[in-house]
Design an enzyme around this catalytic site. Sequence first.
Site, short mmCIF file in Angstrom:
data_model
loop_
_atom_site.label_atom_id
_atom_site.label_comp_id
_atom_site.label_asym_id
_atom_site.label_seq_id
_atom_site.Cartn_x
_atom_site.Cartn_y
_atom_site.Cartn_z
CB VAL A 14 -14.11 -12.60 8.36
CG1 VAL A 14 -14.01 -11.87 7.03
CG2 VAL A 14 -12.75 -13.14 8.76
N GLY A 134 -4.92 -10.30 2.81
CA GLY A 134 -5.86 -9.41 3.51
C GLY A 134 -6.03 -8.06 2.88
CD GLU A 190 -5.39 -20.24 13.63
OE1 GLU A 190 -6.10 -20.89 14.42
OE2 GLU A 190 -5.79 -19.25 13.01
CE LYS A 205 -2.84 -16.14 2.96
NZ LYS A 205 -2.12 -15.77 4.18
N GLY A 325 -6.65 -10.52 9.62
CA GLY A 325 -7.36 -9.72 10.63
C GLY A 325 -8.67 -9.22 10.06
#
Length: 455
Positions: A14, A134, A190, A205, A325
């Site tokens: 990131v 994001g 993951e 979130k 991303g």
Amino acid sequence: MQQANLGMIGGGTVGSGLFHALQLNGGLMASRIGVKVAVRNIAVKAFDEPRPYPIPRLLMTTDWKEVVNDPGIHIISELVGGTTLAREIILCALKLGKPVITANKALLSAHGEQLFAAAKKYGTNLYYEASVCGGIPIIKSLREGFVGNRINALYGIVNGTCNYILTRMKLEGADFATVLADAQKQGYAETPPDLDIDGWDAQHKIGILASLAHGFWVSPKEIHVEGIRHISAMDIKFASELGYTIKLLGIVKQIDHIRFTIDASNEKPACKSSIENRKCRVQVSVYPTLIPNSHVLAGVNHVFNAVFVRGDIVGDTLFYGRGAGKDATASAVLSDLADAALDLKFGTKHRVPPFVPHECAGAVVPIEDVVSQYFVRLDVTDRPGVLAKIAAIFGLSKIGISSVIQPEGHEGKSVPLIFMLHYATNGAVTKALAGIGKLSVVKSKPVMIRVESFE
Ligand code: HSE
């Protein structure tokens, strides 16, 4: 032109994404806001850690304190993740009066209230656009675009991994375990996948969005969370036959603004809590949900995220984009950077601070009191009287059945039995299903998935 110096903590995926985005569009941003953002120093775990974009060796250090304490650095970005060191870094920067930009949803979910209080105490700001969905500017939209709206409802597909798995299950008719294993192989999930598929990432979130929308901090333990592990290919198939798509949905719904009538047909029973206290009582939850195929959220597929917001003035709105991303995250951090740089330019503490607690009487409604419609799938023995027994339990619990599906079975053999139920409290349905699950003709634990009609 004025210059704001940025100190970055975190130079991995990131962090290097942010560095690259600034190289690419820093000039464009400067021409738009009249302030140039210059990266002064970047604290990294190791100089040679793998990163998608290169960072010049001269700009790197392994000592985050050197970056935070540098008096020539005006703004700090925290992109290290985790909740211990990240918290220490943010508090240290805030104490120095430096605005901080973070993408750290887990940290905000757990300690947001204290961190925002610290920012206020030290006269600075904590920005967090990248922490939720994001690249979708949902924080700024709630904070500024909808500042004049009560947020009656917010529905979010906020976890790309779950959305990818559920999309493939639907398109391929595949079961959960097969799609998960393939998603892990391809890097869409993951290992271990628990944070995503058990709903915890979505919980972080949705808690942040609920807090911002309603002005009181919603702690993670108040949020009812169910993940997608128990969703089977059969559930997706029957939902589809009924005209629905299953999505993992984060829901923030102001209960007080929904009118319930207590009537004999039990179509929409009263929510006890909303009648007792009409001051900002909110449903905040994460669970798999049947969404009508005609609703726009049903068409949000693969890794994409979307947030549907209903404001009392604006009506219905929709935000769609990549929720994760390096580039989508960098886009969100750039937006925060512009805000922080503009504050420095004008000597303000931001026109609309990132989070202002303003609703002291707010409370999250316990899931038992939340009213919903339901899809129930049972695995039963095909025998005379079974349907009647089950319907009797729903009837005694004052839960109405809106439709039933039983594919053609064979007497004495197992057969799926699908019920769509009218509005009822979660408490009533859970209790009825516990009773139904104990019947000897019911062969496995009843599956219950809530249905959202977006009314
Ligand atoms: N793992 C998350 C997702 C992205 O699958 O959407 C980071 O929150």
